[in-house]
Write a protein that holds these residues in place. Structure first.
Motif, PDB file in Angstrom:
ATOM      1  N   GLU A   1       0.289   2.431  10.526  1.00 64.90           N
ATOM      2  CA  GLU A   1       0.105   1.382  11.540  1.00 64.90           C
ATOM      3  C   GLU A   1      -1.124   0.549  11.210  1.00 64.90           C
ATOM      4  O   GLU A   1      -1.097  -0.669  11.268  1.00 64.90           O
ATOM      5  CB  GLU A   1      -0.116   2.029  12.927  1.00 64.90           C
ATOM      6  N   PHE A   2      -2.193   1.243  10.870  1.00 66.40           N
ATOM      7  CA  PHE A   2      -3.465   0.581  10.567  1.00 66.40           C
ATOM      8  C   PHE A   2      -3.282  -0.458   9.448  1.00 66.40           C
ATOM      9  O   PHE A   2      -3.696  -1.602   9.571  1.00 66.40           O
ATOM     10  CB  PHE A   2      -4.487   1.656  10.156  1.00 66.40           C
TER      11      PHE A   2
ATOM     12  N   GLN B   1      10.678  -7.393  -1.450  1.00 64.84           N
ATOM     13  CA  GLN B   1      10.361  -7.985  -0.145  1.00 64.84           C
ATOM     14  C   GLN B   1       9.087  -8.834  -0.226  1.00 64.84           C
ATOM     15  O   GLN B   1       8.996  -9.877   0.388  1.00 64.84           O
ATOM     16  CB  GLN B   1      10.154  -6.847   0.845  1.00 64.84           C
ATOM     17  N   LEU B   2       8.131  -8.358  -1.025  1.00 60.64           N
ATOM     18  CA  LEU B   2       6.869  -9.099  -1.169  1.00 60.64           C
ATOM     19  C   LEU B   2       7.096 -10.473  -1.796  1.00 60.64           C
ATOM     20  O   LEU B   2       6.326 -11.396  -1.583  1.00 60.64           O
ATOM     21  CB  LEU B   2       5.888  -8.302  -2.044  1.00 60.64           C
ATOM     22  N   LEU B   3       8.143 -10.571  -2.614  1.00 64.02           N
ATOM     23  CA  LEU B   3       8.410 -11.828  -3.324  1.00 64.02           C
ATOM     24  C   LEU B   3       9.586 -12.579  -2.721  1.00 64.02           C
ATOM     25  O   LEU B   3      10.146 -13.468  -3.361  1.00 64.02           O
ATOM     26  CB  LEU B   3       8.704 -11.535  -4.796  1.00 64.02           C
ATOM     27  N   LYS B   4       9.954 -12.202  -1.513  1.00 61.48           N
ATOM     28  CA  LYS B   4      11.200 -12.705  -0.931  1.00 61.48           C
ATOM     29  C   LYS B   4      11.294 -14.239  -0.970  1.00 61.48           C
ATOM     30  O   LYS B   4      12.289 -14.796  -1.421  1.00 61.48           O
ATOM     31  CB  LYS B   4      11.349 -12.205   0.504  1.00 61.48           C
ATOM     32  N   GLU B   5      10.220 -14.896  -0.544  1.00 61.74           N
ATOM     33  CA  GLU B   5      10.285 -16.368  -0.465  1.00 61.74           C
ATOM     34  C   GLU B   5      10.551 -16.974  -1.834  1.00 61.74           C
ATOM     35  O   GLU B   5      11.393 -17.851  -1.984  1.00 61.74           O
ATOM     36  CB  GLU B   5       8.968 -16.920   0.083  1.00 61.74           C
ATOM     37  N   LYS B   6       9.829 -16.463  -2.841  1.00 67.80           N
ATOM     38  CA  LYS B   6       9.988 -16.988  -4.202  1.00 67.80           C
ATOM     39  C   LYS B   6      11.415 -16.737  -4.704  1.00 67.80           C
ATOM     40  O   LYS B   6      12.059 -17.630  -5.262  1.00 67.80           O
ATOM     41  CB  LYS B   6       8.968 -16.288  -5.110  1.00 67.80           C
TER      42      LYS B   6
ATOM     43  N   GLY C   1      -1.734  -6.337   7.780  1.00 69.77           N
ATOM     44  CA  GLY C   1      -0.795  -7.276   7.159  1.00 69.77           C
ATOM     45  C   GLY C   1      -0.170  -6.775   5.867  1.00 69.77           C
ATOM     46  O   GLY C   1       0.416  -7.553   5.112  1.00 69.77           O
ATOM     47  N   HIS C   2      -0.276  -5.446   5.592  1.00 71.09           N
ATOM     48  CA  HIS C   2       0.272  -4.924   4.337  1.00 71.09           C
ATOM     49  C   HIS C   2       1.566  -4.146   4.552  1.00 71.09           C
ATOM     50  O   HIS C   2       1.659  -3.354   5.489  1.00 71.09           O
ATOM     51  CB  HIS C   2      -0.724  -3.964   3.672  1.00 71.09           C
ATOM     52  N   LEU C   3       2.523  -4.352   3.659  1.00 69.13           N
ATOM     53  CA  LEU C   3       3.677  -3.459   3.636  1.00 69.13           C
ATOM     54  C   LEU C   3       3.158  -2.105   3.177  1.00 69.13           C
ATOM     55  O   LEU C   3       2.449  -2.021   2.167  1.00 69.13           O
ATOM     56  CB  LEU C   3       4.735  -3.966   2.648  1.00 69.13           C
ATOM     57  N   THR C   4       3.492  -1.057   3.915  1.00 73.81           N
ATOM     58  CA  THR C   4       2.888   0.261   3.649  1.00 73.81           C
ATOM     59  C   THR C   4       3.938   1.363   3.714  1.00 73.81           C
ATOM     60  O   THR C   4       4.751   1.375   4.639  1.00 73.81           O
ATOM     61  CB  THR C   4       1.804   0.570   4.712  1.00 73.81           C
ATOM     62  N   ILE C   5       3.907   2.275   2.751  1.00 75.45           N
ATOM     63  CA  ILE C   5       4.765   3.458   2.843  1.00 75.45           C
ATOM     64  C   ILE C   5       3.971   4.702   2.451  1.00 75.45           C
ATOM     65  O   ILE C   5       2.940   4.611   1.780  1.00 75.45           O
ATOM     66  CB  ILE C   5       6.021   3.392   1.945  1.00 75.45           C
TER      67      ILE C   5
ATOM     68  N   ILE D   1       0.852  -1.189   0.000  1.00 71.50           N
ATOM     69  CA  ILE D   1       0.000   0.000   0.000  1.00 71.50           C
ATOM     70  C   ILE D   1       0.883   1.233   0.000  1.00 71.50           C
ATOM     71  O   ILE D   1       1.801   1.343   0.820  1.00 71.50           O
ATOM     72  CB  ILE D   1      -0.961  -0.019   1.197  1.00 71.50           C
ATOM     73  N   VAL D   2       0.643   2.118  -0.944  1.00 72.30           N
ATOM     74  CA  VAL D   2       1.409   3.355  -1.021  1.00 72.30           C
ATOM     75  C   VAL D   2       0.448   4.517  -0.774  1.00 72.30           C
ATOM     76  O   VAL D   2      -0.529   4.708  -1.511  1.00 72.30           O
ATOM     77  CB  VAL D   2       2.107   3.496  -2.393  1.00 72.30           C
TER      78      VAL D   2
END
Ligand code: G4P
Length: 287
Positions: A73-74, A102-107, A79-83, A55-56
């Protein structure tokens, strides 16, 4: 550009985004930092079908920074990465490719473990009209790509824009519709200029703004227009109209008989507010 959203437009917009989702790895959901929920599409979770998403919060330069921190914070709690960014100057946007990875880190980690060199992360920006999609695309691209002012259902050939070496962005954003059911959502969007004054009456929009500012941002408005007492009862329309009249008198919006031209005063107030003349403000808070 104001778009009149009809069911056909929504269906087309939804289909277009879902076609684009097939091409990309991550979604950049763009919201207006001043009104993140009111500038959010009501069906976003359903439309994105579980695609990884950040979320931007855009236009952070215009928003109340304390409230923006609460919104961050909300969304993090959701559960969203937010900036928070300012796409008009590019402040904060360098984080976007980092979050995309970071969102694709596991892959990516799995690919590296198998000896595969991961390709650039492919991203799509989505958001309602006027939230700053084209501005952000141009900033990330470092040049003018997208025409500002877009319409649902209008497509052009899409291309990938390289953002550094690790992210690629589709040059056409996904255009979403705002929430219509709640009248306050419409007014908040209209205060920011995202819904034009032909759709909602300018005096009603200004009334909504003055009521909100009287309650939460009285000092900056009082100083700007040299106002008297803060209204005591925010739910009393007469008190709010008195503030609007005082603003009109201060700015010389007077018609014959000495009456205040409320329409003119309303336009003027909204113009100054949108231009940041009363400082930063947020139109909704999470807590
Ligand atoms: P869209 O593609 O989502 O429809 O939005 P677009 O980029 O066209 O941006 C809508 C308006 O918001 C533009 O202003 C743009 O300059 C402004 N904007 C976008 N991001 C930011 C931001 O982070 N901060 C500020 N302060 N403004 C932002 P406009 O008045 O329509 O055009 P113009 O004045 O730039 O010519």
């Amino acid at each position: 550009m104001t778009i009149q959203w009809f069911p056909g437009h929504m269906t087309r917009a939804r289909r277009q985004i879902q076609d684009k989702l097939k091409l990309i790895d991550v979604v950049i959901e763009l919201l207006d930092a001043r009104l993140p929920l009111s500038s959010r599409n009501p069906m976003i979770d359903d439309i994105l079908q579980g695609k990884p998403r950040m979320i931007v919060l855009n236009k952070a330069d215009l928003a109340d920074s304390t409230v923006t921190r609460e919104w961050m914070e909300f969304f993090k709690n959701e559960g969203h990465l937010t900036i928070a960014v300012d796409a008009s100057t590019g402040l904060g946007i360098k984080e976007i490719p980092i979050l995309a990875k970071q969102l694709l880190k596991e892959k990516i980690d799995r690919q590296i473990a198998k000896g595969i060199n991961p390709r650039a992360v492919r991203a799509l920006i989505v958001g309602i009209p006027n939230v700053g999609k084209s501005t952000l695309i141009n900033r990330l691209a470092g040049r003018n790509i997208a025409a500002t002012g877009d319409r649902p259902g209008v497509t052009k050939g899409q291309q990938w824009i390289k953002v550094g070496t690790e992210m690629e962005l589709l040059d056409t954003p996904g255009i979403l519709w705002p929430k219509f059911e709640d009248q306050n959502v419409g007014y908040r969007l209209a205060v920011t200029g995202a819904i034009k004054e032909e759709i909602l009456n300018v005096e009603d929009i200004a009334f909504f703004a003055v009521k909100y500012l009287s309650k939460y941002y009285w000092s900056p408005m009082q100083e700007r227009f040299d106002l008297g007492e803060q209204p005591r009862d925010f739910d009393n329309p007469d008190e709010i109209v008195s503030v609007m009249e005082a603003i009109g008198r201060k700015r010389g919006c007077i018609v014959s008989g000495g009456r205040v031209d409320l329409e003119k005063a309303s336009s003027l107030l909204l113009r100054e507010l949108r231009a940041g003349k009363m400082g930063t403000f947020s139109l909704e808070a999470p807590y």
